[in-house]
Scaffold this active site. Structure first.
Site, PDB file in Angstrom:
ATOM      1  N   ASP A   8     -41.461  38.716  13.419  1.00  0.00           N
ATOM      2  CA  ASP A   8     -41.803  40.106  13.719  1.00  0.00           C
ATOM      3  C   ASP A   8     -42.766  40.096  14.905  1.00  0.00           C
ATOM      4  O   ASP A   8     -43.012  39.043  15.513  1.00  0.00           O
ATOM      5  CB  ASP A   8     -42.350  40.829  12.475  1.00  0.00           C
ATOM      6  CG  ASP A   8     -43.714  40.316  12.033  1.00  0.00           C
ATOM      7  OD1 ASP A   8     -44.229  39.355  12.649  1.00  0.00           O
ATOM      8  OD2 ASP A   8     -44.274  40.875  11.073  1.00  0.00           O
ATOM      9  N   HIS A   9     -43.321  41.276  15.236  1.00  0.00           N
ATOM     10  CA  HIS A   9     -44.211  41.380  16.400  1.00  0.00           C
ATOM     11  C   HIS A   9     -45.448  40.498  16.270  1.00  0.00           C
ATOM     12  O   HIS A   9     -45.974  40.004  17.262  1.00  0.00           O
ATOM     13  CB  HIS A   9     -44.645  42.846  16.582  1.00  0.00           C
ATOM     14  CG  HIS A   9     -45.316  43.399  15.356  1.00  0.00           C
ATOM     15  ND1 HIS A   9     -44.607  43.823  14.248  1.00  0.00           N
ATOM     16  CD2 HIS A   9     -46.624  43.553  15.048  1.00  0.00           C
ATOM     17  CE1 HIS A   9     -45.448  44.229  13.314  1.00  0.00           C
ATOM     18  NE2 HIS A   9     -46.682  44.067  13.768  1.00  0.00           N
ATOM     19  N   CYS A  66     -43.796  35.381  10.408  1.00  0.00           N
ATOM     20  CA  CYS A  66     -44.414  36.708  10.492  1.00  0.00           C
ATOM     21  C   CYS A  66     -45.913  36.474  10.347  1.00  0.00           C
ATOM     22  O   CYS A  66     -46.379  35.351  10.562  1.00  0.00           O
ATOM     23  CB  CYS A  66     -43.833  37.688   9.464  1.00  0.00           C
ATOM     24  SG  CYS A  66     -44.105  37.288   7.737  1.00  0.00           S
ATOM     25  N   GLY A  67     -46.678  37.476   9.999  1.00  0.00           N
ATOM     26  CA  GLY A  67     -48.124  37.286   9.913  1.00  0.00           C
ATOM     27  C   GLY A  67     -48.498  36.205   8.917  1.00  0.00           C
ATOM     28  O   GLY A  67     -49.284  35.299   9.204  1.00  0.00           O
ATOM     29  N   THR A  68     -47.900  36.297   7.721  1.00  0.00           N
ATOM     30  CA  THR A  68     -48.173  35.301   6.678  1.00  0.00           C
ATOM     31  C   THR A  68     -46.984  34.382   6.408  1.00  0.00           C
ATOM     32  O   THR A  68     -47.136  33.375   5.718  1.00  0.00           O
ATOM     33  CB  THR A  68     -48.496  36.004   5.344  1.00  0.00           C
ATOM     34  OG1 THR A  68     -47.361  36.828   5.015  1.00  0.00           O
ATOM     35  CG2 THR A  68     -49.750  36.857   5.441  1.00  0.00           C
ATOM     36  N   GLY A  69     -45.799  34.766   6.853  1.00  0.00           N
ATOM     37  CA  GLY A  69     -44.565  34.053   6.517  1.00  0.00           C
ATOM     38  C   GLY A  69     -43.968  34.539   5.208  1.00  0.00           C
ATOM     39  O   GLY A  69     -42.842  34.174   4.852  1.00  0.00           O
ATOM     40  N   GLY A  71     -43.437  37.951   3.957  1.00  0.00           N
ATOM     41  CA  GLY A  71     -42.472  39.053   4.009  1.00  0.00           C
ATOM     42  C   GLY A  71     -41.127  38.626   4.573  1.00  0.00           C
ATOM     43  O   GLY A  71     -40.062  38.938   4.006  1.00  0.00           O
ATOM     44  N   HIS A  99     -36.500  18.035  -1.967  1.00  0.00           N
ATOM     45  CA  HIS A  99     -36.285  18.418  -3.364  1.00  0.00           C
ATOM     46  C   HIS A  99     -35.555  19.746  -3.537  1.00  0.00           C
ATOM     47  O   HIS A  99     -34.825  19.928  -4.498  1.00  0.00           O
ATOM     48  CB  HIS A  99     -37.634  18.512  -4.107  1.00  0.00           C
ATOM     49  CG  HIS A  99     -38.253  17.174  -4.345  1.00  0.00           C
ATOM     50  ND1 HIS A  99     -39.341  16.987  -5.177  1.00  0.00           N
ATOM     51  CD2 HIS A  99     -37.950  15.940  -3.849  1.00  0.00           C
ATOM     52  CE1 HIS A  99     -39.672  15.711  -5.185  1.00  0.00           C
ATOM     53  NE2 HIS A  99     -38.855  15.047  -4.385  1.00  0.00           N
ATOM     54  N   ARG A 110     -50.650  34.083  11.352  1.00  0.00           N
ATOM     55  CA  ARG A 110     -52.070  34.365  11.103  1.00  0.00           C
ATOM     56  C   ARG A 110     -52.659  33.334  10.145  1.00  0.00           C
ATOM     57  O   ARG A 110     -53.806  33.453   9.719  1.00  0.00           O
ATOM     58  CB  ARG A 110     -52.226  35.778  10.533  1.00  0.00           C
ATOM     59  CG  ARG A 110     -51.816  36.861  11.525  1.00  0.00           C
ATOM     60  CD  ARG A 110     -51.785  38.236  10.875  1.00  0.00           C
ATOM     61  NE  ARG A 110     -51.366  39.247  11.849  1.00  0.00           N
ATOM     62  CZ  ARG A 110     -50.853  40.431  11.517  1.00  0.00           C
ATOM     63  NH1 ARG A 110     -50.696  40.741  10.242  1.00  0.00           N
ATOM     64  NH2 ARG A 110     -50.499  41.276  12.457  1.00  0.00           N
ATOM     65  N   ARG A 133     -31.350  14.033  -9.030  1.00  0.00           N
ATOM     66  CA  ARG A 133     -31.882  14.941 -10.065  1.00  0.00           C
ATOM     67  C   ARG A 133     -32.202  16.328  -9.506  1.00  0.00           C
ATOM     68  O   ARG A 133     -32.308  17.297 -10.260  1.00  0.00           O
ATOM     69  CB  ARG A 133     -33.114  14.328 -10.730  1.00  0.00           C
ATOM     70  CG  ARG A 133     -34.358  14.281  -9.861  1.00  0.00           C
ATOM     71  CD  ARG A 133     -35.503  13.561 -10.572  1.00  0.00           C
ATOM     72  NE  ARG A 133     -36.789  13.810  -9.961  1.00  0.00           N
ATOM     73  CZ  ARG A 133     -37.257  13.158  -8.901  1.00  0.00           C
ATOM     74  NH1 ARG A 133     -36.514  12.215  -8.327  1.00  0.00           N
ATOM     75  NH2 ARG A 133     -38.459  13.421  -8.406  1.00  0.00           N
ATOM     76  N   HIS A 134     -32.336  16.416  -8.188  1.00  0.00           N
ATOM     77  CA  HIS A 134     -32.679  17.711  -7.575  1.00  0.00           C
ATOM     78  C   HIS A 134     -31.458  18.613  -7.396  1.00  0.00           C
ATOM     79  O   HIS A 134     -31.588  19.823  -7.306  1.00  0.00           O
ATOM     80  CB  HIS A 134     -33.366  17.492  -6.229  1.00  0.00           C
ATOM     81  CG  HIS A 134     -34.560  16.610  -6.326  1.00  0.00           C
ATOM     82  ND1 HIS A 134     -35.692  16.972  -7.021  1.00  0.00           N
ATOM     83  CD2 HIS A 134     -34.796  15.356  -5.856  1.00  0.00           C
ATOM     84  CE1 HIS A 134     -36.573  15.996  -6.963  1.00  0.00           C
ATOM     85  NE2 HIS A 134     -36.049  15.000  -6.266  1.00  0.00           N
ATOM     86  N   ARG A 137     -30.965  21.232 -10.107  1.00  0.00           N
ATOM     87  CA  ARG A 137     -31.966  22.313 -10.077  1.00  0.00           C
ATOM     88  C   ARG A 137     -31.640  23.318  -8.971  1.00  0.00           C
ATOM     89  O   ARG A 137     -31.796  24.526  -9.159  1.00  0.00           O
ATOM     90  CB  ARG A 137     -33.362  21.716  -9.879  1.00  0.00           C
ATOM     91  CG  ARG A 137     -33.776  20.870 -11.070  1.00  0.00           C
ATOM     92  CD  ARG A 137     -34.948  19.981 -10.775  1.00  0.00           C
ATOM     93  NE  ARG A 137     -35.228  19.123 -11.922  1.00  0.00           N
ATOM     94  CZ  ARG A 137     -35.942  18.014 -11.855  1.00  0.00           C
ATOM     95  NH1 ARG A 137     -36.456  17.615 -10.698  1.00  0.00           N
ATOM     96  NH2 ARG A 137     -36.157  17.289 -12.925  1.00  0.00           N
TER      97      ARG A 137
HETATM   98  C1  RB5 Z   1     -47.440  42.734   9.830  1.00  0.00           C
HETATM   99  O1  RB5 Z   1     -48.666  43.370   9.999  1.00  0.00           O
HETATM  100  C2  RB5 Z   1     -47.482  41.849   8.600  1.00  0.00           C
HETATM  101  O2  RB5 Z   1     -47.521  42.619   7.445  1.00  0.00           O
HETATM  102  C3  RB5 Z   1     -46.318  40.897   8.587  1.00  0.00           C
HETATM  103  O3  RB5 Z   1     -46.322  40.144   9.759  1.00  0.00           O
HETATM  104  C4  RB5 Z   1     -46.253  39.875   7.472  1.00  0.00           C
HETATM  105  O4  RB5 Z   1     -47.463  39.204   7.328  1.00  0.00           O
HETATM  106  C5  RB5 Z   1     -45.720  40.316   6.186  1.00  0.00           C
HETATM  107  O5  RB5 Z   1     -45.488  39.525   5.261  1.00  0.00           O
END
Ligand code: RB5
Length: 150
Positions: A8-9, A66-69, A71, A99, A110, A133-134, A137
């Site tokens: 994303d942005h 994305c910001g956290t990966g 979403g 695995h 971020r 074994r994996h 699963r």
């Molecule tokens: C965007 O602000 C943020 O919500 C997105 O990049 C991401 O972190 C969502 O999981």
């Protein structure tokens, strides 16, 4: 191997850095956007694009940021056949393939910096699924998918 990239942005810059890093290693890289960090885009859009390209066979693996990966990986994981793993260190990235047979690596721009991000993708792309074994699963995960796709 052909790799699809999406962000994303919030993560355009890290996505581009990882794409160039893997391109330098000889991987064929396809960029599904986003392209402009100044234009806000919703992470499910690129998560779905890369996931669908992968299940269609246009690419073999994916990198999503994305910001956290979180979403973007949640969105990708809604596409049957996708196993997207969010990792913020190399050990989990390697094990996600060995695995869990992950086919997409996700991370947060971020959360991790460019150098750590490069180490994460390196471990991911150098690893191979161990099977054994994996295998059962991973098949069980696919069975859950089938149950709820009906
Ligand atoms: C965007 O602000 C943020 O919500 C997105 O990049 C991401 O972190 C969502 O999981």
């Amino acid at each position: 191997m052909k790799i699809g990239f999406g962000s994303d942005h919030a993560a355009v810059e890290l996505k581009n850095i990882l794409l160039e890093h893997l391109k330098e290693q000889g991987y064929e890289c396809v960029d599904y956007g986003a392209y402009d960090p100044a234009v806000k885009t919703d992470y499910p859009v690129q998560g779905q694009k890369v996931a669908e390209a992968l299940v269609r066979g246009e690419v073999d693996k994916g990198v999503l940021v994305c910001g956290t990966g979180i979403g973007i990986s949640l969105a990708a994981n809604k596409v049957p056949g996708i196993r997207a793993a969010v990792c913020s260190e190399p050990y989990s990235a390697k094990l996600s393939v060995q695995h869990n047979n992950a086919n997409i690596i996700a991370m947060g721009a971020r959360v991790v910096g460019p150098e750590l991000g490069k180490m994460i993708v390196d471990e991911f792309f150098q690893a191979s699924f161990e099977g054994g074994r994996h295998e059962n699963r991973v098949d069980m995960i696919a069975e859950i998918e089938r149950k709820y796709s009906k």
